[in-house]
Design a protein around this motif. Structure first.
Motif, PDB file in Angstrom:
ATOM      1  N   ASP A   1      20.936  19.675 -28.611  1.00  0.00           N
ATOM      2  CA  ASP A   1      21.275  21.087 -28.791  1.00  0.00           C
ATOM      3  C   ASP A   1      22.018  21.276 -30.112  1.00  0.00           C
ATOM      4  O   ASP A   1      21.718  22.195 -30.887  1.00  0.00           O
ATOM      5  N   TYR A   2      22.958  20.387 -30.397  1.00  0.00           N
ATOM      6  CA  TYR A   2      23.707  20.461 -31.656  1.00  0.00           C
ATOM      7  C   TYR A   2      22.788  20.222 -32.853  1.00  0.00           C
ATOM      8  O   TYR A   2      22.872  20.926 -33.874  1.00  0.00           O
ATOM      9  N   GLN A   3      21.892  19.249 -32.740  1.00  0.00           N
ATOM     10  CA  GLN A   3      20.972  18.989 -33.851  1.00  0.00           C
ATOM     11  C   GLN A   3      20.066  20.185 -34.115  1.00  0.00           C
ATOM     12  O   GLN A   3      19.673  20.441 -35.261  1.00  0.00           O
ATOM     13  N   MET A   4      19.729  20.927 -33.055  1.00  0.00           N
ATOM     14  CA  MET A   4      18.920  22.134 -33.212  1.00  0.00           C
ATOM     15  C   MET A   4      19.721  23.272 -33.850  1.00  0.00           C
ATOM     16  O   MET A   4      19.169  24.311 -34.192  1.00  0.00           O
ATOM     17  N   CYS A   5      21.006  23.072 -33.990  1.00  0.00           N
ATOM     18  CA  CYS A   5      21.864  24.064 -34.645  1.00  0.00           C
ATOM     19  C   CYS A   5      22.255  23.629 -36.051  1.00  0.00           C
ATOM     20  O   CYS A   5      23.036  24.317 -36.726  1.00  0.00           O
ATOM     21  N   THR A   6      21.735  22.503 -36.502  1.00  0.00           N
ATOM     22  CA  THR A   6      22.105  22.004 -37.828  1.00  0.00           C
ATOM     23  C   THR A   6      20.877  21.688 -38.677  1.00  0.00           C
ATOM     24  O   THR A   6      20.512  22.453 -39.551  1.00  0.00           O
ATOM     25  N   GLU A   7      20.188  20.582 -38.394  1.00  0.00           N
ATOM     26  CA  GLU A   7      19.129  20.121 -39.295  1.00  0.00           C
ATOM     27  C   GLU A   7      17.708  20.306 -38.778  1.00  0.00           C
ATOM     28  O   GLU A   7      16.755  20.254 -39.556  1.00  0.00           O
ATOM     29  N   ILE A   8      17.543  20.479 -37.468  1.00  0.00           N
ATOM     30  CA  ILE A   8      16.228  20.761 -36.892  1.00  0.00           C
ATOM     31  C   ILE A   8      16.292  22.170 -36.329  1.00  0.00           C
ATOM     32  O   ILE A   8      17.151  22.469 -35.503  1.00  0.00           O
ATOM     33  N   PHE A   9      15.397  23.052 -36.758  1.00  0.00           N
ATOM     34  CA  PHE A   9      15.490  24.439 -36.285  1.00  0.00           C
ATOM     35  C   PHE A   9      14.114  25.083 -36.348  1.00  0.00           C
ATOM     36  O   PHE A   9      13.329  24.826 -37.261  1.00  0.00           O
ATOM     37  N   TYR A  10      13.806  25.880 -35.351  1.00  0.00           N
ATOM     38  CA  TYR A  10      12.537  26.612 -35.366  1.00  0.00           C
ATOM     39  C   TYR A  10      12.581  27.755 -34.368  1.00  0.00           C
ATOM     40  O   TYR A  10      13.318  27.730 -33.386  1.00  0.00           O
TER      41      TYR A  10
ATOM     42  N   LEU B   1      14.908  20.966 -48.398  1.00  0.00           N
ATOM     43  CA  LEU B   1      14.953  20.198 -49.637  1.00  0.00           C
ATOM     44  C   LEU B   1      15.188  18.712 -49.405  1.00  0.00           C
ATOM     45  O   LEU B   1      14.654  17.871 -50.113  1.00  0.00           O
ATOM     46  N   GLN B   2      16.028  18.402 -48.412  1.00  0.00           N
ATOM     47  CA  GLN B   2      16.434  17.009 -48.233  1.00  0.00           C
ATOM     48  C   GLN B   2      15.329  16.166 -47.602  1.00  0.00           C
ATOM     49  O   GLN B   2      14.351  16.670 -47.081  1.00  0.00           O
ATOM     50  N   TYR B   3      15.492  14.887 -47.722  1.00  0.00           N
ATOM     51  CA  TYR B   3      14.559  13.896 -47.168  1.00  0.00           C
ATOM     52  C   TYR B   3      13.145  14.047 -47.723  1.00  0.00           C
ATOM     53  O   TYR B   3      12.154  13.895 -47.018  1.00  0.00           O
ATOM     54  N   GLY B   4      13.050  14.387 -48.995  1.00  0.00           N
ATOM     55  CA  GLY B   4      11.744  14.418 -49.645  1.00  0.00           C
ATOM     56  C   GLY B   4      11.061  15.757 -49.680  1.00  0.00           C
ATOM     57  O   GLY B   4       9.967  15.888 -50.223  1.00  0.00           O
ATOM     58  N   GLY B   5      11.684  16.786 -49.095  1.00  0.00           N
ATOM     59  CA  GLY B   5      11.075  18.109 -49.120  1.00  0.00           C
ATOM     60  C   GLY B   5       9.883  18.210 -48.181  1.00  0.00           C
ATOM     61  O   GLY B   5       9.638  17.338 -47.350  1.00  0.00           O
TER      62      GLY B   5
ATOM     63  N   ALA C   1       9.236   8.590 -41.089  1.00  0.00           N
ATOM     64  CA  ALA C   1       8.783   9.076 -42.398  1.00  0.00           C
ATOM     65  C   ALA C   1       9.959   9.233 -43.350  1.00  0.00           C
ATOM     66  O   ALA C   1       9.893   8.824 -44.515  1.00  0.00           O
ATOM     67  N   TRP C   2      11.029   9.834 -42.861  1.00  0.00           N
ATOM     68  CA  TRP C   2      12.202  10.054 -43.713  1.00  0.00           C
ATOM     69  C   TRP C   2      12.879   8.739 -44.101  1.00  0.00           C
ATOM     70  O   TRP C   2      13.421   8.619 -45.205  1.00  0.00           O
TER      71      TRP C   2
END
Length: 423
Positions: free
Chosen positions: A342-351, A391-395, A163-164
């Protein structure tokens, strides 16, 4: 229908614990190619490069046909290629070329080889860099083949990337099929933080109505036994742990047990699969049958937990090798590349992911943004930026930024509650 369902039902893509099994796959073997990518697409002074791996299947391709491009996710490319049947079903009808691109820092696409996972080198792992990788690879393919259009497709995180990619590079990707792509949940916008594990529980209830309450009784039994040394010995024996569990390890053990249900729910296909682990058809149904038919709920729970964890010639279960705690409460997998997720979950993917033992069948456990931030700062010296990430990748309101994107979801997939379910 069997292999078509794979993409539509694909729920998650954590790196498998063992080698990827391809011998039983109906998917034809690919040509394996590499493409030189810039390490940093956005720094003109940095000209370093690395080899990105990609798979090509061109038996159905005819000049003028489209490109079906799979935006690889968080694991070895074989995991997705041999478990995604939809493009292979469609390709003959469209004379399509099929290409799977491997995500940087996963599989064999390691920019720094074995040193890729140091704190200094992980900084080049980002969604922006990955989308640029895919766009540059597609441009290379367009120069090599006569292509009429490019369709991005993927499942789970790979679906989000599809999608992005369409939103970020609409001049490269003409449309996207994003299967099980929980974008709102991936940036922590769900009010109900127990949505994921409620869905896991709903799958168990649909399989056997009495399954969730029996699992709850098993967990209650575990917590009661864990109060004494003798009880800890009993738990260790029942679950065939390699070492006697101590009282301080009960939280990890409960996560280890919960993670088994997570894996089975994410691979709850109507056919046997080896995507995350060798599992039978409808593994949640099989697990609930073990729970309900056992002499005691705790024995049935132990038998169910063994299903995704059991390996050939294995005499006991090492709960620390099988399950590694990380920033993602649904699991990061094991092995070196699990550190990348694990690193991605600490930067751009988080929940935040919680269980409450009311709407779900698992012991109460909260995972808050404060805990996530503390974990990420301790391990990587970074933490997510919720404002920027939303905000990034289309919101979040993709209707304002994207067109020609199909979001498909399977209702047995525990991630479906975190995705787009309405047009």
């Amino acid at each position: 229908a069997r292999i078509v369902a794979t993409l539509l039902l694909m729920a998650d893509a954590r790196p498998p614990r063992g080698p990827v099994v391809v011998s039983d796959s109906e998917i034809p073997h690919p040509q394996i190619e590499t493409f030189e990518q810039k390490l940093d697409h956005f720094n003109y002074k940095d000209q370093r490069q690395f080899a990105q791996r990609y798979f090509v299947y061109n038996a159905s391709y005819r000049p003028g046909g489209p490109l079906f491009f799979y935006t690889g996710n968080e694991g070895p490319l074989e995991s997705f290629y041999y478990n995604t049947g939809l493009p292979f079903d469609w390709a003959p009808s469209f004379n399509a070329l099929i290409v799977f691109g491997e995500h940087r820092y996963y599989g064999k696409t390691l920019p720094f080889g074995n040193a890729s996972f140091t704190k200094e080198n992980l900084g080049y792992l980002s969604i922006s860099q990955t989308l640029a990788d895919y766009a540059m690879l597609v441009r290379h393919l367009q120069a090599t083949y006569q292509l009429s259009a490019v369709v991005a497709l993927g499942g789970s995180y790979g679906g989000m990337l599809s999608a992005w990619a369409r939103i970020k590079y609409p001049n490269v990707f003409d449309m996207a099929l994003a299967a099980s792509a929980p974008i709102p949940q991936a940036v922590n916008l769900l009010e109900d933080k127990s949505t994921f594990y409620r869905s896991v529980t709903d799958s168990a209830r649909q399989a056997q109505p009495k399954c969730p309450e029996t699992v709850q009784r098993a967990f209650s039994d575990i917590l009661e036994r864990a109060k004494t040394p003798a009880g800890l010995q009993e738990i260790s024996d029942i679950f065939q742990l390699c070492k006697l569990m101590e009282a301080s390890e009960i939280d990890h053990f409960l996560q280890y047990v919960r993670n088994a249900w997570t894996e089975m729910a994410m691979c709850n296909y109507p056919y046997a699969s080896s995507f995350l682990a060798p599992l039978p058809a409808w593994p949640i149904t099989a697990a609930c049958k073990k729970v309900l038919e056992a002499a005691r709920p705790i024995d049935g729970l132990a038998a169910a937990v063994a299903m995704p964890y059991k390996q050939p010639n294995q005499s006991c279960f090492d709960m620390y090798k099988i399950f590694v705690e990380c920033a993602d409460q649904t699991g990061c997998g094991t092995g070196p590349t699990s550190k990348a997720w694990d690193y991605q979950m600490c930067t751009e993917i988080f929940y935040e992911q919680n269980t409450n033992n009311v709407t779900d069948m698992f012991p109460p456990r909260n995972w808050t943004m404060e805990q996530l931030n503390a974990y990420c700062m301790k391990h990587y010296g970074v933490k997510p930026d919720p404002v920027l990430n939303r905000l990034q990748y289309g919101g979040i309101d993709i209707s304002k930024s994207g067109t020609k994107i199909i979001f498909s979801n399977g209702l047995l997939d525990p991630w479906h509650g975190g995705g787009y379910l309405k047009d």
